[in-house]
Write an enzyme that holds these catalytic residues in place. Structure first.
Site, PDB file in Angstrom:
ATOM      1  N   GLU A 143       0.810  -1.226   0.000  1.00  0.00           N
ATOM      2  CA  GLU A 143       0.000   0.000   0.000  1.00  0.00           C
ATOM      3  C   GLU A 143       0.842   1.275   0.000  1.00  0.00           C
ATOM      4  O   GLU A 143       0.579   2.198   0.763  1.00  0.00           O
ATOM      5  CB  GLU A 143      -0.990  -0.031   1.182  1.00  0.00           C
ATOM      6  CG  GLU A 143      -1.891  -1.261   1.118  1.00  0.00           C
ATOM      7  CD  GLU A 143      -2.858  -1.412   2.300  1.00  0.00           C
ATOM      8  OE1 GLU A 143      -3.050  -0.441   3.051  1.00  0.00           O
ATOM      9  OE2 GLU A 143      -3.432  -2.505   2.454  1.00  0.00           O
ATOM     10  N   ASN A 186       2.398  -4.897  -3.348  1.00  0.00           N
ATOM     11  CA  ASN A 186       1.036  -5.352  -3.019  1.00  0.00           C
ATOM     12  C   ASN A 186       0.154  -4.140  -2.757  1.00  0.00           C
ATOM     13  O   ASN A 186       0.563  -3.222  -2.056  1.00  0.00           O
ATOM     14  CB  ASN A 186       1.098  -6.237  -1.763  1.00  0.00           C
ATOM     15  CG  ASN A 186      -0.195  -6.987  -1.488  1.00  0.00           C
ATOM     16  OD1 ASN A 186      -0.752  -7.612  -2.387  1.00  0.00           O
ATOM     17  ND2 ASN A 186      -0.681  -6.926  -0.255  1.00  0.00           N
ATOM     18  N   HIS A 221      -9.928  -6.891  -2.136  1.00  0.00           N
ATOM     19  CA  HIS A 221     -11.015  -6.788  -1.166  1.00  0.00           C
ATOM     20  C   HIS A 221     -12.180  -6.170  -1.924  1.00  0.00           C
ATOM     21  O   HIS A 221     -12.340  -4.947  -1.960  1.00  0.00           O
ATOM     22  CB  HIS A 221     -10.597  -5.923   0.025  1.00  0.00           C
ATOM     23  CG  HIS A 221      -9.484  -6.545   0.816  1.00  0.00           C
ATOM     24  ND1 HIS A 221      -9.676  -7.690   1.551  1.00  0.00           N
ATOM     25  CD2 HIS A 221      -8.180  -6.212   0.958  1.00  0.00           C
ATOM     26  CE1 HIS A 221      -8.528  -8.030   2.129  1.00  0.00           C
ATOM     27  NE2 HIS A 221      -7.607  -7.142   1.779  1.00  0.00           N
ATOM     28  N   GLU A 250      -5.350 -11.122  -1.419  1.00  0.00           N
ATOM     29  CA  GLU A 250      -6.193 -10.961  -0.215  1.00  0.00           C
ATOM     30  C   GLU A 250      -7.672 -11.014  -0.578  1.00  0.00           C
ATOM     31  O   GLU A 250      -8.489 -10.247  -0.053  1.00  0.00           O
ATOM     32  CB  GLU A 250      -5.876  -9.633   0.493  1.00  0.00           C
ATOM     33  CG  GLU A 250      -4.407  -9.437   0.812  1.00  0.00           C
ATOM     34  CD  GLU A 250      -4.090  -8.153   1.581  1.00  0.00           C
ATOM     35  OE1 GLU A 250      -5.025  -7.503   2.106  1.00  0.00           O
ATOM     36  OE2 GLU A 250      -2.896  -7.791   1.636  1.00  0.00           O
ATOM     37  N   ASP A 252     -11.439 -11.327  -0.884  1.00  0.00           N
ATOM     38  CA  ASP A 252     -12.702 -11.589  -0.183  1.00  0.00           C
ATOM     39  C   ASP A 252     -13.760 -10.703  -0.825  1.00  0.00           C
ATOM     40  O   ASP A 252     -13.432  -9.769  -1.562  1.00  0.00           O
ATOM     41  CB  ASP A 252     -12.609 -11.398   1.337  1.00  0.00           C
ATOM     42  CG  ASP A 252     -12.079 -10.048   1.787  1.00  0.00           C
ATOM     43  OD1 ASP A 252     -12.043  -9.095   0.967  1.00  0.00           O
ATOM     44  OD2 ASP A 252     -11.713  -9.922   2.975  1.00  0.00           O
TER      45      ASP A 252
HETATM   46  O1  9MR Z   1      -6.776  -8.622   8.392  1.00  0.00           O
HETATM   47  C1  9MR Z   1      -5.779  -7.845   9.031  1.00  0.00           C
HETATM   48  C2  9MR Z   1      -6.255  -7.363  10.384  1.00  0.00           C
HETATM   49  O2  9MR Z   1      -6.440  -8.467  11.257  1.00  0.00           O
HETATM   50  C3  9MR Z   1      -5.246  -6.381  10.970  1.00  0.00           C
HETATM   51  O3  9MR Z   1      -5.777  -5.824  12.163  1.00  0.00           O
HETATM   52  C4  9MR Z   1      -4.940  -5.263   9.974  1.00  0.00           C
HETATM   53  C5  9MR Z   1      -3.846  -4.336  10.500  1.00  0.00           C
HETATM   54  O4  9MR Z   1      -2.619  -4.999  10.574  1.00  0.00           O
HETATM   55  O5  9MR Z   1      -4.506  -5.818   8.756  1.00  0.00           O
HETATM   56  C6  9MR Z   1      -5.463  -6.653   8.149  1.00  0.00           C
HETATM   57  O6  9MR Z   1      -4.967  -7.128   6.919  1.00  0.00           O
HETATM   58  C7  9MR Z   1      -4.735  -6.125   5.943  1.00  0.00           C
HETATM   59  C8  9MR Z   1      -3.490  -6.521   5.186  1.00  0.00           C
HETATM   60  O7  9MR Z   1      -2.423  -6.735   6.067  1.00  0.00           O
HETATM   61  C9  9MR Z   1      -3.139  -5.474   4.134  1.00  0.00           C
HETATM   62  N1  9MR Z   1      -4.255  -5.186   3.278  1.00  0.00           N
HETATM   63  C10 9MR Z   1      -5.531  -4.897   3.942  1.00  0.00           C
HETATM   64  C11 9MR Z   1      -5.872  -6.012   4.921  1.00  0.00           C
HETATM   65  C12 9MR Z   1      -7.240  -5.784   5.558  1.00  0.00           C
HETATM   66  O8  9MR Z   1      -7.233  -4.592   6.291  1.00  0.00           O
END
Ligand code: 9MR
Length: 338
Positions: A143, A186, A221, A250, A252
Site C-alpha cells: 500500500e 502489493n 477486497h 487478499e 474476499d
Molecule cells: O486482516 C488484518 C487485520 O487483522 C489487521 O488488524 C490489519 C492491520 O494490521 O490488517 C489486516 O490485513 C490487511 C493486510 O495486512 C493489508 N491489506 C488490507 C488487509 C485488511 O485490512
C-alpha cells in the site's frame, strides 16, 4: 495440530485446491489460532498455500529493535511445511504496521533517513533470511501508492523521512536475503484507473533501474457490486504486459455496507456473491500470469470484516460459512475450475 482424521463434515466436500493444482496454489490467510481444530482441518483440506494474516508484520516480528519474536510465524510456517503447502510472506514494509522505534534515534528525537534504512535492511535480512527458500514470495511493500499524491507515492513517514528510494531499497534488501524469492508490490483497488496507472508507473520505473520486482499483488477486497470480472481481467493484463506475475493476495467479497442491506436481502446477495466468485475464478484460471490466489481468511466465522469496528456488520465475505460449511460461492469456485 496432530494429524487426526479429517472430520466427516469437512471430508464430505471435494477439496478446492486440487481443482486448481494445474493452475496456481490456492491459499488462505491465517492466524496461529486457525491451525487448530475445525479451522486447521478446513485449511489443510481445501488449501495448499498459506499466508500469515498478521504474524509476519514488522511490529510482530521485531517489537523492539534487535528483539525478534518468530514464534507465531514459525508455527504457521511449520504447519505449511508439514503438509507441503506453499507460503507467501506478508509484509516487509507497510506504513500502518511500522514499529514506532523505527522512527526514533537512540538519543531521543527523530531517526534520520539513513538510520531508518539501516533498520529496514536489518529487519529484512533477518526475516527473509530466516525463511529463505521456504517463503516463495514476499509482499515487499504494501500500500505505498496514492494516486492523489504528486509522485504517486503515499505521503507517509517512509516518504517523509527516507524519500522515494525506500521502495527500491526494500526490494534490494529482500533480494539480497533470498535471491530465489519472488518479490511483489502489493496494493488494494488495483482496478481503479488512476491507482493502476500509478502502480504500473512504479513497477515500470523500478524494473527500468534493474530493481528485482517480479510481480504485482492484487489484494482484491471486493464487494458484490464492484469491480467487474472484466475490469479485473483488464488490470491483470496490464501488469502481465510488463512481464510481471500476478498474485491475487487478499481476496474476499463483502456483501456491502450493512446499513444499505434491507432485511431479506441476504439470500440475493449471497447468490450474487457466488456468481461473482465464479466469474473471478474463471478469469484467474484463464490467465497464465496469475500464479497464486489467496483468500483473506478461512470462513465467515472469523474475518477482518467482522472484527473490531466492523463487529455486527453481518458480513459474509468468504467461501465457507460460520459453521465452516461450503457456501454457494464455494460451489461456483469449484465449478469454475472445470
Ligand atoms: O486482516 C488484518 C487485520 O487483522 C489487521 O488488524 C490489519 C492491520 O494490521 O490488517 C489486516 O490485513 C490487511 C493486510 O495486512 C493489508 N491489506 C488490507 C488487509 C485488511 O485490512
Amino acid at each position: 495440530m496432530a494429524r487426526e482424521a479429517v472430520p466427516p463434515e469437512i471430508a464430505r466436500h471435494a477439496p478446492l485446491a486440487p481443482m486448481y493444482a494445474h493452475r496456481f496454489p490456492l491459499g488462505a490467510a491465517v492466524e496461529p489460532r486457525h491451525l487448530e481444530g475445525a479451522d486447521g482441518h478446513l485449511l489443510a483440506w481445501h488449501f495448499n498455500a498459506v499466508v500469515a494474516e498478521n504474524a509476519m508484520k514488522p511490529p510482530r516480528l521485531q517489537p523492539a529493535e534487535g528483539r525478534f519474536d518468530f514464534a507465531a510465524a514459525d508455527r504457521i510456517v511449520a504447519f505449511a511445511e508439514e503438509r507441503g503447502m506453499t507460503i507467501r510472506g506478508h509484509t516487509l514494509l507497510w506504513h500502518e504496521e511500522t514499529p514506532d522505534w523505527f522512527w526514533r534515534a537512540p538519543g531521543g528525537g527523530p531517526a534520520s533517513g539513513h538510520l531508518v534504512l539501516e533498520r529496514l535492511r536489518a529487519h529484512i535480512l533477518a526475516v527473509v533470511g530466516r525463511y529463505r527458500g521456504r517463503v516463495h514470495a514476499w509482499d515487499v511493500v504494501n500500500e505505498v501508492v496514492d494516486p492523489a499524491a504528486p509522485g504517486c507515492l503515499r505521503n507517509d513517514r517512509w516518504l517523509q523521512v527516507v524519500g522515494p528510494r525506500y521502495v527500491e531499497a526494500a526490494f534490494r534488501y529482500a533480494h539480497e536475503a533470498d535471491p530465489g524469492a519472488r518479490l511483489f508490490v502489493n496494493d488494494f483497488e488495483t482496478t481503479q484507473p488512476a491507482k493502476r496507472d500509478c502502480l504500473l508507473g512504479l513497477v515500470r520505473d523500478l524494473r527500468a533501474r534493474g530493481v528485482p520486482v517480479h510481480g504485482m499483488g492484487h489484494q482484491m477486497h471486493v464487494d458484490v457490486d464492484r469491480p467487474s470480472a472484466r475490469e479485473v481481467d483488464g488490470t491483470l493484463a496490464a501488469f502481465a504486459a510488463l512481464g510481471l506475475d500476478n498474485h491475487v493476495t487478499e481476496l474476499d467479497m463483502s456483501l456491502g455496507p450493512a446499513p444499505r442491506r434491507a432485511p431479506g436481502d441476504e439470500t440475493a446477495l449471497l447468490a450474487r456473491q457466488a456468481a461473482r466468485y465464479g466469474e473471478f475464478f474463471r478469469v484467474f484460471a484463464a490467465r497464465p500470469d496469475v500464479k497464486a490466489v489467496t483468500l483473506w481468511g478461512l470462513s465467515d466465522a472469523d474475518t477482518w470484516l467482522i472484527r473490531g469496528a466492523r463487529q455486527g456488520s453481518g458480513d459474509k465475505p468468504l467461501l465457507f460459512d460460520a459453521n465452516r460449511q461450503p457456501k454457494a460461492a464455494y460451489r461456483e469456485v469449484a465449478g469454475a475450475a472445470r
